[in-house]
Design a protein around this motif. Structure first.
Motif, PDB file in Angstrom:
ATOM      1  N   LYS A  64       0.831  -1.220   0.000  1.00 54.09           N
ATOM      2  CA  LYS A  64       0.000   0.000   0.000  1.00 54.09           C
ATOM      3  C   LYS A  64       0.857   1.258   0.000  1.00 54.09           C
ATOM      4  CE  LYS A  64      -4.524  -1.130   1.134  1.00 54.09           C
ATOM      5  NZ  LYS A  64      -5.570  -1.517   1.994  1.00 54.09           N
ATOM      6  N   GLY A 107       0.724   4.145  -2.860  1.00 50.28           N
ATOM      7  CA  GLY A 107       0.425   5.528  -2.459  1.00 50.28           C
ATOM      8  C   GLY A 107       1.572   6.469  -2.780  1.00 50.28           C
ATOM      9  N   VAL A 120       1.825   7.014  -6.546  1.00 48.49           N
ATOM     10  CA  VAL A 120       0.792   7.946  -7.023  1.00 48.49           C
ATOM     11  C   VAL A 120       1.279   9.380  -6.794  1.00 48.49           C
ATOM     12  CG1 VAL A 120      -1.527   8.865  -6.582  1.00 48.49           C
ATOM     13  CG2 VAL A 120      -1.177   6.397  -6.691  1.00 48.49           C
ATOM     14  N   ASP A 173       2.392  12.457  -9.283  1.00 53.13           N
ATOM     15  CA  ASP A 173       1.783  13.798  -9.207  1.00 53.13           C
ATOM     16  C   ASP A 173       2.849  14.887  -9.181  1.00 53.13           C
ATOM     17  OD1 ASP A 173      -0.661  12.527  -9.079  1.00 53.13           O
ATOM     18  OD2 ASP A 173      -0.874  12.747  -6.910  1.00 53.13           O
ATOM     19  N   HIS A 198      -6.811  11.573  -4.837  1.00 54.18           N
ATOM     20  CA  HIS A 198      -5.584  10.788  -4.655  1.00 54.18           C
ATOM     21  C   HIS A 198      -5.294  10.525  -3.174  1.00 54.18           C
ATOM     22  CE1 HIS A 198      -3.530  11.267  -8.866  1.00 54.18           C
ATOM     23  NE2 HIS A 198      -4.707  10.699  -8.926  1.00 54.18           N
ATOM     24  N   ILE A 208      -7.153   7.564  -1.903  1.00 56.77           N
ATOM     25  CA  ILE A 208      -6.546   6.282  -2.301  1.00 56.77           C
ATOM     26  C   ILE A 208      -5.419   5.946  -1.335  1.00 56.77           C
ATOM     27  CG2 ILE A 208      -5.219   5.084  -4.099  1.00 56.77           C
ATOM     28  CD1 ILE A 208      -6.588   6.961  -6.142  1.00 56.77           C
ATOM     29  N   MET A 209      -4.542   6.925  -1.115  1.00 57.55           N
ATOM     30  CA  MET A 209      -3.368   6.684  -0.247  1.00 57.55           C
ATOM     31  C   MET A 209      -3.775   6.335   1.174  1.00 57.55           C
ATOM     32  SD  MET A 209      -0.973   9.800  -1.534  1.00 57.55           S
ATOM     33  CE  MET A 209      -1.358  10.355  -3.204  1.00 57.55           C
ATOM     34  N   ASP A 269      -6.607   5.053   1.993  1.00 56.04           N
ATOM     35  CA  ASP A 269      -7.524   3.912   1.988  1.00 56.04           C
ATOM     36  C   ASP A 269      -8.854   4.286   2.640  1.00 56.04           C
ATOM     37  OD1 ASP A 269      -8.051   1.360   1.238  1.00 56.04           O
ATOM     38  OD2 ASP A 269      -7.156   0.399   2.988  1.00 56.04           O
TER      39      ASP A 269
END
Lengths: 316, 316
Positions: free
Chosen positions: A87, A91, A94, A98, B56, B59-60, B62
């Motif tokens: 995870k 993360g 991502v 960005d 975003h 997502i990170m 959760d």
């Protein structure tokens, strides 16, 4: 922070630089000359944007390797010990993507463009970004849902690769040189067939390529069940037994090299592999024909001719 | 495609609009008046960017809920039946966030700014983006690794919230009105304490808030083991028994409402909750003092005074 910058530097070092090359050639083709500072900065911005796109694509495609190294989310996962590793890797990747997007924008904003250049280039950049993202969305939706819809796969290719990789970089470069509609249209006539051929070569390399050349595992596309034109053609042309085996093997995350070898054999036996080679040849010739009589400077036209050959015959 | 746009429209409808409000007030504070088209477009761009950041972030982190609805990656996962649902949801939400980032840039590029406005605003926007992403990175690294390092949590707050939510939007608005260094410095003096107070309130609401007001589950922060200032203070002030219980409960993805109630009781018993309330009050007063004598237009100063109260006393 310094470790993140280093990661991006290493990642950028591995690219083929096709988009910035095309930006520069578009500028030259449209008669750009003299001070190259602005065009180089915009070209660098496109390469930086591409790094962002790859970092995020690799997350979406769950890819293990890129440019001969582990993908960014895998590297970052490895830096977080313990159960949260996967995870954290996703993360942080991502987020790093960005940041790279932001840096690409910063390169663009600091290119010291004239007002006319800014007004010509920024809408093209917005189009390019939107097109590749929607192409990727179509691709993502199609992944794991195999169809024999060859046209649908070619539509994804057009947005995700032909326009993004070839047409828009040429347009951006040409627009920097003040190109009019005729030059932009000639760029398109060359770019779309070449870009489609480029992607079809990529699909073949994803299955038959040598990882030492491509830097990508040739199991990733098969394991994720990527619905390439190659696969769609085989599903359309194959016997019921062949298509049943393809559907069983493609998209299996545990697919091993034996299974991959069976897929490769079926794709060849259905004639799909040969058809793709013919499609690549057709599109390369179409791109070359578009150069005849295009209102480009001769030196740039020659460079684009060479590029059409190398981009479609490449092994990496 | 239309479904993605709808998703973003629904998402945007739920925001508090604090950043665009501050952009507008920054413009007014620095004497901006007359045609509001450009400032409204830039303000909208910041709100659009914030939507990208939240998609975003969720997502990170959760997270399950945002603005009273399921988070974007959960909604998208629900649209893909089968075993790939979770992966599809994450991938598609990464991509939708990227698209929203692109749209925020498009709003900025089409705001018809003058050359002077462009040169003043774009570097601030780049700073803002970089700061919030690095703040989020620090936050991500700290998540699940609980420490009593109160100062470290305040550093994350400063970048992730105080600068991003309050200082930079004010700066951007003021820069559009041609603000000089004195006005920008006065914005900072007001913004940083207020932004810190805003985040400290957010931390309290994340644990003690009412989901009907906040639209966010009050279990998310606890389950992900978010290392807020509130938690760091409790770990510093608690008895060995209290801190051992906190470390056992925080970060447990299966934490239930009983466990959460125990956490809330410990956070209160250690005095951490009261300390945070005092810190919020101190910072609000500091922000209000900064308004005395600031070179702002009187109407804008009054609006900023009201904002300081509502942003730090809010329940949502």
């Amino acid at each position: 922070m310094a470790d993140l910058v280093q990661l991006v530097e290493d990642f950028l070092a591995g690219g083929k630089r096709i988009r910035p090359t095309l930006t520069f050639l578009g500028w030259r083709a449209a008669g750009g000359e003299g001070d190259e500072t602005a065009v180089l900065r915009v070209a660098a911005s496109l390469e930086m944007f591409h790094s962002f796109a790859l970092i995020h694509d690799d997350i979406m495609d769950d890819s293990d390797t890129r440019r001969g190294r582990p993908t960014i989310h895998r590297i970052l996962a490895g830096r977080s010990p313990g159960e949260r590793a996967e995870k954290f890797g996703i993360g942080a990747a991502v987020l790093l993507g960005d940041l790279v997007f932001t840096w690409s924008d910063q390169l663009l904003h600091t290119a010291s463009l004239t007002r006319a250049q800014t007004e010509a280039v920024l809408p093209l950049v917005t189009e390019m970004r939107t097109e590749v993202m929607l192409g990727q969305y179509l691709d993502l939706r199609a992944t794991g849902e195999l169809t024999d819809d060859v046209e649908a796969t070619l539509t994804v290719n057009r947005y995700k690769t032909a326009k993004y990789t070839v047409e828009r970089p040429l347009h951006v470069g040409a627009a920097l040189a003040g190109a009019g509609p005729d030059v932009l249209a000639a760029c398109t006539a060359y770019a779309l067939p070449l870009g489609e051929a480029f992607q079809l070569r990529d699909d073949l390399l994803g299955v038959y390529g040598d990882v030492r050349d491509t830097g990508k595992s040739r199991l990733d596309d098969l394991r994720s069940g990527k619905n390439t034109t190659l696969v769609a053609l085989a599903l359309r042309a194959g016997t019921p037994a062949q298509t049943a085996r393809l559907r069983a093997l493609l998209g299996d995350p545990a697919l091993d090299e034996d299974g991959a070898e069976e897929v490769r054999a079926i794709l060849a036996a259905t004639g799909a592999r040969d058809t793709i080679e013919h499609m690549i040849g057709d599109r390369r010739r179409q791109a070359l024909r578009a150069l005849d009589g295009a209102p480009f400077t001769p030196a740039a036209a020659t460079a684009l001719e060479h590029l059409a050959a190398t981009a479609t015959r490449r092994t990496s």
